[in-house]
Design a protein around this motif. Structure first.
Motif, PDB file in Angstrom:
ATOM      1  N   PRO A   1      33.896 -18.407 -12.777  1.00  0.00           N
ATOM      2  CA  PRO A   1      35.221 -18.435 -13.158  1.00  0.00           C
ATOM      3  C   PRO A   1      36.229 -18.157 -12.140  1.00  0.00           C
ATOM      4  O   PRO A   1      35.977 -17.334 -11.333  1.00  0.00           O
ATOM      5  N   ALA A   2      37.538 -18.614 -12.430  1.00  0.00           N
ATOM      6  CA  ALA A   2      38.626 -17.875 -11.486  1.00  0.00           C
ATOM      7  C   ALA A   2      38.952 -16.490 -11.501  1.00  0.00           C
ATOM      8  O   ALA A   2      38.331 -15.731 -12.375  1.00  0.00           O
ATOM      9  N   LEU A   3      39.059 -16.008 -10.321  1.00  0.00           N
ATOM     10  CA  LEU A   3      39.329 -14.508 -10.111  1.00  0.00           C
ATOM     11  C   LEU A   3      38.201 -13.671 -10.082  1.00  0.00           C
ATOM     12  O   LEU A   3      38.161 -12.615  -9.985  1.00  0.00           O
ATOM     13  N   TRP A   4      36.930 -14.347 -10.280  1.00  0.00           N
ATOM     14  CA  TRP A   4      35.595 -13.509  -9.794  1.00  0.00           C
ATOM     15  C   TRP A   4      35.629 -13.416  -8.204  1.00  0.00           C
ATOM     16  O   TRP A   4      35.870 -14.340  -7.613  1.00  0.00           O
ATOM     17  N   TRP A   5      35.495 -12.053  -7.763  1.00  0.00           N
ATOM     18  CA  TRP A   5      35.440 -11.931  -6.486  1.00  0.00           C
ATOM     19  C   TRP A   5      34.104 -12.348  -5.984  1.00  0.00           C
ATOM     20  O   TRP A   5      33.138 -12.086  -6.809  1.00  0.00           O
ATOM     21  N   HIS A   6      33.920 -12.897  -4.699  1.00  0.00           N
ATOM     22  CA  HIS A   6      32.711 -13.193  -4.339  1.00  0.00           C
ATOM     23  C   HIS A   6      32.557 -13.183  -2.872  1.00  0.00           C
ATOM     24  O   HIS A   6      33.445 -13.388  -2.212  1.00  0.00           O
ATOM     25  N   ASN A   7      31.588 -12.589  -2.353  1.00  0.00           N
ATOM     26  CA  ASN A   7      31.074 -12.355  -0.932  1.00  0.00           C
ATOM     27  C   ASN A   7      29.976 -13.743  -0.507  1.00  0.00           C
ATOM     28  O   ASN A   7      29.055 -13.610  -1.487  1.00  0.00           O
ATOM     29  N   VAL A   8      30.373 -14.592   0.519  1.00  0.00           N
ATOM     30  CA  VAL A   8      29.452 -15.575   0.470  1.00  0.00           C
ATOM     31  C   VAL A   8      28.752 -15.500   1.800  1.00  0.00           C
ATOM     32  O   VAL A   8      29.519 -15.460   2.997  1.00  0.00           O
ATOM     33  N   GLU A   9      27.375 -15.437   2.113  1.00  0.00           N
ATOM     34  CA  GLU A   9      26.749 -15.396   3.103  1.00  0.00           C
ATOM     35  C   GLU A   9      25.944 -16.680   3.356  1.00  0.00           C
ATOM     36  O   GLU A   9      25.139 -16.953   2.311  1.00  0.00           O
ATOM     37  N   ALA A  10      26.025 -17.307   4.330  1.00  0.00           N
ATOM     38  CA  ALA A  10      25.103 -18.466   5.022  1.00  0.00           C
ATOM     39  C   ALA A  10      23.965 -17.685   5.633  1.00  0.00           C
ATOM     40  O   ALA A  10      24.181 -17.095   6.601  1.00  0.00           O
ATOM     41  N   LEU A  11      22.770 -18.291   5.143  1.00  0.00           N
ATOM     42  CA  LEU A  11      21.575 -17.410   5.483  1.00  0.00           C
ATOM     43  C   LEU A  11      20.819 -18.200   6.651  1.00  0.00           C
ATOM     44  O   LEU A  11      19.766 -17.737   7.209  1.00  0.00           O
ATOM     45  N   ASP A  12      21.057 -19.499   6.735  1.00  0.00           N
ATOM     46  CA  ASP A  12      20.417 -20.003   7.853  1.00  0.00           C
ATOM     47  C   ASP A  12      21.182 -20.543   9.098  1.00  0.00           C
ATOM     48  O   ASP A  12      22.527 -20.260   9.106  1.00  0.00           O
ATOM     49  N   GLY A  13      20.641 -20.978  10.037  1.00  0.00           N
ATOM     50  CA  GLY A  13      21.148 -21.411  11.285  1.00  0.00           C
ATOM     51  C   GLY A  13      22.160 -22.793  11.145  1.00  0.00           C
ATOM     52  O   GLY A  13      23.023 -22.912  11.849  1.00  0.00           O
ATOM     53  N   PHE A  14      21.951 -23.433  10.168  1.00  0.00           N
ATOM     54  CA  PHE A  14      22.785 -24.709   9.964  1.00  0.00           C
ATOM     55  C   PHE A  14      22.908 -24.545   8.337  1.00  0.00           C
ATOM     56  O   PHE A  14      21.890 -24.747   7.627  1.00  0.00           O
ATOM     57  N   ASN A  15      24.196 -24.526   7.727  1.00  0.00           N
ATOM     58  CA  ASN A  15      24.402 -24.431   6.196  1.00  0.00           C
ATOM     59  C   ASN A  15      25.572 -25.430   5.825  1.00  0.00           C
ATOM     60  O   ASN A  15      26.530 -25.711   6.553  1.00  0.00           O
TER      61      ASN A  15
END
Length: 326
Positions: A225-239
């Motif tokens: 939902p809107a306003l949920w805080w989120h930290n986003v990590e891309a885990l591979d060499g190409f994402n």
């Protein structure tokens, strides 16, 4: 077989929901299974030369796009780049331990990759709302913890992603940074969830206790939902990630962040007794049942208390502008 998503039903839960494998048959997902070069070549098929914004950070930032040591500037540069050339730069340093962090974020699909959605699009009923479809591309990068003002459907299509999500009520425990400048347009948490400094940010332990950590494989979809805080990590060499933002609110409604800014101007520094009285007024006029303030008034008397329309919203906006300019 194409599976159809019901975004309204999922958002009604007011919790993050994962749908595993929902878009695994998209051609971009299949190309990604053949490797980063194949995925990049697939994307280049749709590129029509319009420059995009490429974010580049020194290897020392560890892929986390954030503030520099001064806290007044960013730890990366943003420049207009040709997407095909930028993809080649990412591919050239896929396995290098000292590779710069490279990231193309929130890029409108229909504008910059026309035709992509004809082959890769979500089967979903947005109940009359028009979603904004964007693409995110990069190497091992991290988008610092932030919130968006729209509901989000995140489709992981190439590489793996880790989302760490916090409910809106955790805001005080996330230690939000300045309103501006910000790394990506929204306020970010000052805490790095990968290595939190509990001595400096002790309440973050409470936020972590309520966090949801979700790892996505290519083909998986996350709805939150809107306003949920989120930290986003891309885990591979190409994402690559494709997302859809949407709101059920009418388009004529103003941004609530403007209300926050006006609140700083008009309310925050008043005596606490006054602020508590204003809280009661806000609960009555804004946060309570929408029909309550006007239900005892004859219709001709309701004015701005009546349900907003495009026309009445324009009138109210003009009234506010006039008052702010006094």
């Amino acid at each position: 077989m194409t599976r159809t998503l019901d975004p309204a039903l999922l958002i009604a839960r007011q919790r993050p929901v994962v749908v595993r494998g929902l878009v695994r048959d998209w051609p971009i997902v299949r190309a990604g299974r053949d490797g980063p070069a194949a995925a990049a070549a697939y994307l280049k098929r749709f590129y029509r030369s319009a420059p995009v914004v490429g974010y580049t950070g020194d290897p020392t930032i560890g892929g986390r796009f954030f503030y520099d040591a001064s806290g007044t500037a960013m730890n990366f540069t943003a420049t207009r780049v040709a997407l095909d050339a930028y993809l080649d730069r990412i591919l050239a340093t896929l396995d290098a331990f000292d590779a710069p962090a490279r990231y193309v974020g929130s890029t409108d699909l229909d504008t910059y990759l026309p035709g992509f959605r004809a082959e890769n699009d979500l089967a979903a009923d947005f109940d009359g709302a028009t979603p904004l479809a964007s693409i995110w591309i990069g190497n091992r990068t991290t988008a610092a913890t932030h919130f968006d003002m729209s509901n989000n459907i995140a489709c992981c299509v190439v590489g793996r992603r880790r989302f760490t999500l916090f409910p809106p009520e955790q805001i005080a425990n996330l230690y939000p940074g300045p309103l501006e400048p910000t790394p990506g347009g929204q306020v970010v948490s000052m805490v790095d969830p990968r290595a939190p400094d509990f001595a400096r940010y002790p309440r973050f332990a409470e936020a972590l206790a309520s966090a949801e950590v979700i790892e996505l494989e290519p083909g998986d979809v996350l709805v939150y939902p809107a306003l949920w805080w989120h930290n986003v990590e891309a885990l591979d060499g190409f994402n690559v990630l494709v997302n859809y933002w949407w709101n059920m609110a009418p388009r004529f409604m103003d941004s609530p962040m403007n209300t926050v800014l006006h609140g700083l101007l008009s309310l925050r520094d008043r005596p606490d007794s006054e602020k508590q009285a204003w809280r009661a007024l806000f609960d009555y006029y804004v946060f309570g049942p929408a029909e309550r303030p006007a239900e005892h008034l004859p219709e001709p008397m309701r004015g701005a208390l009546a349900p907003l329309t495009d026309l009445s919203a324009r009138r109210l906006r003009a009234q506010l502008v006039q008052r702010l300019n006094r």
